[in-house]
Design a protein around this motif. Sequence first.
Motif, PDB file in Angstrom:
ATOM      1  N   CYS A 265      -6.070   0.250   5.295  1.00  0.00           N
ATOM      2  CA  CYS A 265      -6.468   1.668   5.351  1.00  0.00           C
ATOM      3  C   CYS A 265      -7.466   2.040   4.250  1.00  0.00           C
ATOM      4  O   CYS A 265      -7.900   3.176   4.166  1.00  0.00           O
ATOM      5  CB  CYS A 265      -5.233   2.572   5.284  1.00  0.00           C
TER       6      CYS A 265
ATOM      7  N   CYS B  17       0.163   3.036   3.596  1.00  0.00           N
ATOM      8  CA  CYS B  17       0.485   2.472   4.921  1.00  0.00           C
ATOM      9  C   CYS B  17       1.398   1.237   4.863  1.00  0.00           C
ATOM     10  O   CYS B  17       1.644   0.608   5.894  1.00  0.00           O
ATOM     11  CB  CYS B  17      -0.802   2.144   5.676  1.00  0.00           C
TER      12      CYS B  17
ATOM     13  N   CYS C 290       0.841  -1.196   0.000  1.00  0.00           N
ATOM     14  CA  CYS C 290       0.000   0.000   0.000  1.00  0.00           C
ATOM     15  C   CYS C 290       0.879   1.250   0.000  1.00  0.00           C
ATOM     16  O   CYS C 290       1.760   1.397   0.847  1.00  0.00           O
ATOM     17  CB  CYS C 290      -0.897   0.011   1.244  1.00  0.00           C
TER      18      CYS C 290
ATOM     19  N   HIS D  57       0.889  -1.695   3.986  1.00  0.00           N
ATOM     20  CA  HIS D  57       0.236  -2.978   4.194  1.00  0.00           C
ATOM     21  C   HIS D  57       0.284  -3.798   2.905  1.00  0.00           C
ATOM     22  O   HIS D  57       0.314  -3.230   1.820  1.00  0.00           O
ATOM     23  CB  HIS D  57      -1.221  -2.737   4.614  1.00  0.00           C
TER      24      HIS D  57
ATOM     25  N   CYS E 247      -6.357  -1.194  -0.359  1.00  0.00           N
ATOM     26  CA  CYS E 247      -5.623  -1.699   0.799  1.00  0.00           C
ATOM     27  C   CYS E 247      -6.612  -2.279   1.814  1.00  0.00           C
ATOM     28  O   CYS E 247      -7.626  -1.651   2.136  1.00  0.00           O
ATOM     29  CB  CYS E 247      -4.835  -0.558   1.431  1.00  0.00           C
TER      30      CYS E 247
HETATM   31 ZN   LIG Z   1      -3.032   1.048   3.299  1.00  0.00          ZN
END
Ligand SMILES: [Zn+2]
Length: 293
Positions: free
Chosen positions: A65, A44, A41, A46, A62
């Motif tokens: 988030c 973030c 992501c 992820h 994502c």
């Molecule tokens: Zn994210």
Amino acid sequence: LEAVEMEKGQVSLESFAARFTKEEVCAEYLFQIKWPNGFICPRCDHRHFYKTSTRRLPLFECARCHHQASLTVGTVMEGSRTSLQKWFIAFYLVSQPHSINAVQLMKKIQVTYKTAWSMLHKIRHALCEEDASVLLSGLIQVHDACCGKGFNSVNEKQPQRHLFLVGAAVNEENEPFYIKMKLLSKQYLEEWTVTRTGKEAFIRDHVRREAAAQVSFVTGIFKSRKPLIPVFNQAKRWIRETFRGLSPRHLQAYFDEFCFRFNGLRKEIPNFESLIQLCTEHEKILYRDLVQR
Ligand SMILES: [Zn+2]
């Protein structure tokens, strides 16, 4: 075998187009370039995502988030309504030794002249940005060179003349392996000779700081002492043959494209792949900015 040929950029247009027959295949290819080690992501970091395929191009949301990442944001293709397949054909054609002009591209991929023209300029803008991020190092030679009289359209009232600095990192045999050709702005010229500030500006913008002391300039009338001139003449010939009647406003972009070709071909980088990579790394230029240049 095909994969090897594809990597070296030696594949024919037919087999290239046969590989990228679907938008999904192009999207998958872009995904691999953007996230070679799997999705991350951009907001973030992820790694899990949901793929949304309701739009023309997939979105990657994502799982943490809920940021929605797209394949074309931040690339030359951002905001374009032209299909990925057509973009890929354009990348392929530009990566080939003879390149392509807007009229030829318009016919090949069935878009308007304006679209073809702006696609090519967006690609060239990425080449130009890429070149700006590479600084010359090692042994460096710089010569001045001129393209002028009769180079532009014969209809022009005043014959245009443009002075360039041609700089190259050279090997021990004095052969150039990375080359830059930069149009000199008028402020660095005095009676068609490059000024000291012009040379300093070239070093500041295009040479690594630790190599600045190893730059050898040959400028002025010493034609026989300028081994980079044949390459510059090759660039002029290539530009004249590929883009008839080009506008002086875009001269730098055409020289940057020539240098990309020269530098890429010399290093045996797979041309298609390196082109699409740098076109996904450098943001698009707006059509408005292109025509106002
Ligand atoms: Zn994210």
